[in-house]
Design a protein around this motif. Structure first.
Motif, PDB file in Angstrom:
ATOM      1  N   PHE A  15       0.908  -1.193   0.160  1.00 21.62           N
ATOM      2  CA  PHE A  15      -0.078   0.009  -0.103  1.00 21.62           C
ATOM      3  C   PHE A  15       0.894   1.127   0.155  1.00 21.62           C
ATOM      4  O   PHE A  15       0.271   2.262  -0.523  1.00 21.62           O
ATOM      5  CB  PHE A  15      -0.777  -0.020   1.260  1.00 21.62           C
ATOM      6  CG  PHE A  15      -2.187  -0.734   0.940  1.00 21.62           C
ATOM      7  CD1 PHE A  15      -3.149  -0.179   0.300  1.00 21.62           C
ATOM      8  CD2 PHE A  15      -2.321  -1.936   1.291  1.00 21.62           C
ATOM      9  CE1 PHE A  15      -4.443  -1.048  -0.047  1.00 21.62           C
ATOM     10  CE2 PHE A  15      -3.484  -2.817   1.240  1.00 21.62           C
ATOM     11  CZ  PHE A  15      -4.493  -2.439   0.189  1.00 21.62           C
ATOM     12  N   LYS A  16       2.158   1.226   0.420  1.00 22.99           N
ATOM     13  CA  LYS A  16       2.737   2.373   0.298  1.00 22.99           C
ATOM     14  C   LYS A  16       3.076   2.413  -1.104  1.00 22.99           C
ATOM     15  O   LYS A  16       3.290   3.795  -1.446  1.00 22.99           O
ATOM     16  CB  LYS A  16       4.192   2.095   1.206  1.00 22.99           C
ATOM     17  CG  LYS A  16       5.329   3.260   1.118  1.00 22.99           C
ATOM     18  CD  LYS A  16       6.524   2.909   1.754  1.00 22.99           C
ATOM     19  CE  LYS A  16       7.571   3.919   1.558  1.00 22.99           C
ATOM     20  NZ  LYS A  16       8.811   3.542   2.415  1.00 22.99           N
ATOM     21  N   GLN A  17       3.419   1.575  -1.949  1.00 17.14           N
ATOM     22  CA  GLN A  17       3.832   1.701  -3.157  1.00 17.14           C
ATOM     23  C   GLN A  17       2.719   2.249  -4.019  1.00 17.14           C
ATOM     24  O   GLN A  17       3.047   3.038  -4.810  1.00 17.14           O
ATOM     25  CB  GLN A  17       4.592   0.329  -3.778  1.00 17.14           C
ATOM     26  CG  GLN A  17       6.064   0.128  -3.204  1.00 17.14           C
ATOM     27  CD  GLN A  17       6.538  -1.125  -3.828  1.00 17.14           C
ATOM     28  OE1 GLN A  17       5.817  -2.152  -4.358  1.00 17.14           O
ATOM     29  NE2 GLN A  17       7.698  -1.712  -3.508  1.00 17.14           N
ATOM     30  N   ALA A  18       1.640   1.443  -3.726  1.00 16.30           N
ATOM     31  CA  ALA A  18       0.357   1.822  -4.299  1.00 16.30           C
ATOM     32  C   ALA A  18       0.173   3.315  -4.209  1.00 16.30           C
ATOM     33  O   ALA A  18      -0.592   3.932  -4.936  1.00 16.30           O
ATOM     34  CB  ALA A  18      -0.779   0.856  -3.952  1.00 16.30           C
ATOM     35  N   GLY A  19       0.250   3.639  -2.764  1.00 19.40           N
ATOM     36  CA  GLY A  19      -0.043   5.165  -2.504  1.00 19.40           C
ATOM     37  C   GLY A  19       0.726   5.938  -3.322  1.00 19.40           C
ATOM     38  O   GLY A  19       0.252   7.148  -3.451  1.00 19.40           O
ATOM     39  N   LEU A 161       6.985   6.044 -12.357  1.00 13.95           N
ATOM     40  CA  LEU A 161       5.802   5.725 -13.130  1.00 13.95           C
ATOM     41  C   LEU A 161       4.538   6.643 -12.794  1.00 13.95           C
ATOM     42  O   LEU A 161       3.755   6.811 -13.822  1.00 13.95           O
ATOM     43  CB  LEU A 161       5.317   4.398 -12.562  1.00 13.95           C
ATOM     44  CG  LEU A 161       6.159   2.979 -12.983  1.00 13.95           C
ATOM     45  CD1 LEU A 161       5.870   1.789 -12.343  1.00 13.95           C
ATOM     46  CD2 LEU A 161       6.121   2.893 -14.498  1.00 13.95           C
ATOM     47  N   ALA A 162       4.822   7.367 -11.648  1.00 20.49           N
ATOM     48  CA  ALA A 162       3.621   8.318 -11.428  1.00 20.49           C
ATOM     49  C   ALA A 162       4.049   9.442 -12.026  1.00 20.49           C
ATOM     50  O   ALA A 162       2.994  10.279 -12.712  1.00 20.49           O
ATOM     51  CB  ALA A 162       3.205   8.534  -9.868  1.00 20.49           C
ATOM     52  N   VAL A 163       4.985   9.849 -12.101  1.00 23.84           N
ATOM     53  CA  VAL A 163       5.584  11.475 -12.636  1.00 23.84           C
ATOM     54  C   VAL A 163       5.366  11.407 -14.079  1.00 23.84           C
ATOM     55  O   VAL A 163       4.912  12.207 -14.617  1.00 23.84           O
ATOM     56  CB  VAL A 163       7.045  11.568 -12.322  1.00 23.84           C
ATOM     57  CG1 VAL A 163       7.839  12.603 -13.216  1.00 23.84           C
ATOM     58  CG2 VAL A 163       7.356  11.834 -10.904  1.00 23.84           C
ATOM     59  N   SER A 281      -7.574   1.778  -8.129  1.00 21.96           N
ATOM     60  CA  SER A 281      -7.284   0.338  -8.466  1.00 21.96           C
ATOM     61  C   SER A 281      -6.167   0.291  -9.300  1.00 21.96           C
ATOM     62  O   SER A 281      -5.157  -0.709  -8.733  1.00 21.96           O
ATOM     63  CB  SER A 281      -8.346  -0.480  -9.116  1.00 21.96           C
ATOM     64  OG  SER A 281      -8.719   0.134 -10.023  1.00 21.96           O
ATOM     65  N   SER A 282      -5.874   0.856 -10.208  1.00 23.18           N
ATOM     66  CA  SER A 282      -4.733   0.790 -11.044  1.00 23.18           C
ATOM     67  C   SER A 282      -3.331   0.586 -10.275  1.00 23.18           C
ATOM     68  O   SER A 282      -2.468  -0.121 -10.366  1.00 23.18           O
ATOM     69  CB  SER A 282      -4.648   1.828 -12.209  1.00 23.18           C
ATOM     70  OG  SER A 282      -3.581   1.641 -13.226  1.00 23.18           O
ATOM     71  N   PRO A 283      -3.049   1.595  -9.443  1.00 21.18           N
ATOM     72  CA  PRO A 283      -1.685   1.744  -8.613  1.00 21.18           C
ATOM     73  C   PRO A 283      -1.769   0.205  -7.680  1.00 21.18           C
ATOM     74  O   PRO A 283      -0.626  -0.180  -7.859  1.00 21.18           O
ATOM     75  CB  PRO A 283      -2.008   2.991  -7.788  1.00 21.18           C
ATOM     76  CG  PRO A 283      -2.792   3.872  -8.331  1.00 21.18           C
ATOM     77  CD  PRO A 283      -3.847   2.991  -9.209  1.00 21.18           C
ATOM     78  N   TYR A 285      -3.163  -2.584  -8.575  1.00 24.06           N
ATOM     79  CA  TYR A 285      -2.915  -3.748  -9.436  1.00 24.06           C
ATOM     80  C   TYR A 285      -1.270  -3.701  -9.817  1.00 24.06           C
ATOM     81  O   TYR A 285      -0.861  -4.678  -9.847  1.00 24.06           O
ATOM     82  CB  TYR A 285      -3.836  -3.507 -10.716  1.00 24.06           C
ATOM     83  CG  TYR A 285      -5.267  -3.695 -10.534  1.00 24.06           C
ATOM     84  CD1 TYR A 285      -5.651  -4.127  -9.162  1.00 24.06           C
ATOM     85  CD2 TYR A 285      -6.267  -3.301 -11.235  1.00 24.06           C
ATOM     86  CE1 TYR A 285      -7.004  -4.443  -8.741  1.00 24.06           C
ATOM     87  CE2 TYR A 285      -7.697  -3.638 -10.849  1.00 24.06           C
ATOM     88  CZ  TYR A 285      -7.756  -4.055  -9.838  1.00 24.06           C
ATOM     89  OH  TYR A 285      -9.240  -4.162  -9.472  1.00 24.06           O
ATOM     90  N   GLN A 286      -0.835  -2.619 -10.178  1.00 27.13           N
ATOM     91  CA  GLN A 286       0.469  -2.328 -10.649  1.00 27.13           C
ATOM     92  C   GLN A 286       1.463  -2.728  -9.538  1.00 27.13           C
ATOM     93  O   GLN A 286       2.614  -3.497  -9.890  1.00 27.13           O
ATOM     94  CB  GLN A 286       0.933  -0.840 -11.131  1.00 27.13           C
ATOM     95  CG  GLN A 286       0.028  -0.397 -12.405  1.00 27.13           C
ATOM     96  CD  GLN A 286       0.602   1.003 -12.724  1.00 27.13           C
ATOM     97  OE1 GLN A 286       1.656   1.301 -12.712  1.00 27.13           O
ATOM     98  NE2 GLN A 286      -0.710   1.909 -13.094  1.00 27.13           N
ATOM     99  N   ALA A 287       1.321  -2.626  -8.433  1.00 30.85           N
ATOM    100  CA  ALA A 287       2.151  -2.751  -7.340  1.00 30.85           C
ATOM    101  C   ALA A 287       1.895  -4.119  -6.810  1.00 30.85           C
ATOM    102  O   ALA A 287       3.031  -4.769  -6.487  1.00 30.85           O
ATOM    103  CB  ALA A 287       1.776  -1.848  -6.163  1.00 30.85           C
ATOM    104  N   VAL A 288       0.572  -4.653  -6.900  1.00 35.30           N
ATOM    105  CA  VAL A 288       0.552  -6.105  -6.428  1.00 35.30           C
ATOM    106  C   VAL A 288       1.043  -7.322  -7.289  1.00 35.30           C
ATOM    107  O   VAL A 288       1.415  -8.244  -6.737  1.00 35.30           O
ATOM    108  CB  VAL A 288      -1.046  -6.440  -5.891  1.00 35.30           C
ATOM    109  CG1 VAL A 288      -1.704  -6.472  -7.516  1.00 35.30           C
ATOM    110  CG2 VAL A 288      -1.112  -7.304  -4.876  1.00 35.30           C
ATOM    111  N   TYR A 289       1.169  -7.104  -8.453  1.00 32.26           N
ATOM    112  CA  TYR A 289       1.533  -8.048  -9.321  1.00 32.26           C
ATOM    113  C   TYR A 289       2.912  -8.734  -9.062  1.00 32.26           C
ATOM    114  O   TYR A 289       3.084 -10.131  -9.303  1.00 32.26           O
ATOM    115  CB  TYR A 289       1.393  -7.705 -10.922  1.00 32.26           C
ATOM    116  CG  TYR A 289       1.555  -8.626 -12.052  1.00 32.26           C
ATOM    117  CD1 TYR A 289       1.353 -10.083 -11.689  1.00 32.26           C
ATOM    118  CD2 TYR A 289       2.561  -8.519 -12.900  1.00 32.26           C
ATOM    119  CE1 TYR A 289       1.463 -10.997 -12.683  1.00 32.26           C
ATOM    120  CE2 TYR A 289       2.695  -9.436 -13.839  1.00 32.26           C
ATOM    121  CZ  TYR A 289       2.163 -10.580 -13.857  1.00 32.26           C
ATOM    122  OH  TYR A 289       2.691 -11.731 -14.569  1.00 32.26           O
TER     123      TYR A 289
END
Length: 435
Positions: A15-19, A161-163, A281-283, A285-289
């Protein structure tokens, strides 16, 4: 107790990475939404519908023919990337994925360019759409981001990836504001949208190159057995991506063909709300895979399943209230922000938003299914469900208008989720993988 502590730490890191992604995506989403609404209002429903058809055509070509090599890279690379002794193996994997990206992007761009006229004439596109659809496929050639995306996700470089989205959408918004100020037509907005997409791709590629240099990866070819393994997984994942294209992108095209371009523009607004919810959700999904692939690669499939279930529950709890807030408020913001020509989309918007929120929570089944090795099964499921969706879509749009698209979307998504859950349950009972 130790296992619980490990799982909680993993969930915290996830959740830190997804955040990090969510923060960037939220800012980028706000910029993109502002550009989207300004474009829709300036062009009007008909011209905006033409823009939607052009960009959707390019996206469809990209998804059908441009390989998504990041899935293979994460599947086979997540469990070996942290070990420096595996650098040669990772180099061969990255090299394979990069070659697949370049070759498929070139093929997709050329095919899209040559098919635009025939496809457009078959679907009854206007002259404006026919003129823009072919050359806009040149943007597809720039999308060689698969290997770079996989490296960035494995390395945990989620800030970059966010930037890339923030930069791309900031450029788009500036271009749109200039276009509105100068009162220009659709051609200007096509250039703005195309260049902003290419800019985002460039940021990803340069980020991936920085990770490759840091890990001292080299461009080398793999053995025949490795290539066969990678190619098999790549084939099935891209077959799945191609089969999913009608569900994700044909709705706008079908609405334009069965109804009219104005209706396509209206449904594009509905789709945009779904994409706004997808920023939640997309963040994740990207982090959890990578987490799911790493656990599955180490034989901890039960941990993967628990992680997918818990993360999906959190997504649903966050997405549903937001969906209701945005969609119900559409009773006021749709006519005031977009104009009276968009009023027909309000009720379908509310239903679609609720279904989208529920689907986002259930959507963690998809990266889990892939991490467990069910690449072939994913494609087989879509072979049967996609034709059903297309039949429902065409029939219900003609009968119910925009609400027909919403119903077809809900039926297809939850049918796929139900089938995947049944297969995972069957796999666990047998104690052996199917994929």
């Amino acid at each position: 107790m130790a296992a619980t502590v490990v799982e909680l730490e993993k969930l915290r890191l996830l959740f830190k990475q997804a955040g990090t992604l969510l923060t960037g995506n939220a800012f980028a989403g706000a910029l993109g939404l502002a550009a989207f609404l300004a474009t829709a209002r300036h062009l009007g429903a008909e011209s905006f519908g033409a823009l939607a058809l052009i960009t959707t055509y390019a996206v469809v070509i990209d998804k059908l023919l441009n390989f998504q090599s990041w899935q293979a890279l994460i599947k086979f690379g997540a469990s070996i990337a942290t070990d420096t002794a595996n650098a040669p193996n990772l180099s061969r994997l990255v090299s394979f994925c990069l070659m697949a990206d370049v070759a498929s992007a070139a093929v997709a761009g050329v095919v899209g360019l040559f098919l635009a006229q025939s496809v457009g004439q078959f679907l009854g596109w206007s002259d404006a759409v026919l003129a823009g659809a072919g050359w806009f496929c040149l943007v597809v050639v720039c999308n060689v981001t698969g290997a770079a995306t996989g490296l960035l996700r494995i390395a945990g470089r989620y800030r970059l990836l966010a930037v890339h989205l923030v930069l791309a959408n900031a450029f788009r918004l500036i271009g749109v504001v200039v276009g509105v100020t100068l009162d220009v037509g659709i051609a200007w907005f096509l250039w703005v949208y195309g260049i902003s997409m290419a800019l985002g791709y460039a940021v990803i590629v340069f980020g991936g190159l920085s990770v490759a240099r840091k890990w001292k990866l080299e461009f080398v070819t793999g053995s025949r057995s490795e290539i066969r393994q990678y190619l098999s997984f790549l084939f099935w994942t891209n077959a799945s991506s191609a089969l999913a294209v009608p569900v994700k992108h044909f709705d706008v095209i079908v609405v334009g063909a069965v109804l009219n371009e104005a209706a396509a523009g209206q449904f594009k607004v509905i789709r945009q709300v779904g994409q706004l919810l997808g920023q939640i959700s997309s963040p994740l999904y990207q982090a959890v895979y990578p987490f799911l692939s790493r656990d599955a690669g180490e034989g901890n499939s039960s941990g993967s399943i628990r992680l997918a279930w818990r993360s999906g529950l959190w997504v649903a709890l966050i997405a549903l209230p937001l969906a209701l807030l945005v969609s119900v408020a559409g009773i006021w913001w749709v006519p005031s922000v977009l104009g009276e020509s968009y009023n027909a989309l309000v009720v379908p918007l509310i239903v679609f938003a609720v279904l989208s929120a529920l689907s986002l929570g259930a959507g963690t089944i998809h990266p889990l299914f892939l991490a467990l090795g069910f690449a072939r099964e994913t494609a087989v499921i879509l072979i049967f469900t996609t034709p059903l969706y297309l039949w429902l879509l065409w029939s219900l749009v003609g009968a119910l208008g925009l609400m027909g698209v919403v119903i077809a979307f809900g039926v297809e998504f939850f049918l796929v989720v139900a089938i995947k859950l049944l297969l995972i349950q069957r796999w666990r009972r047998r104690g052996a993988g199917l994929g």
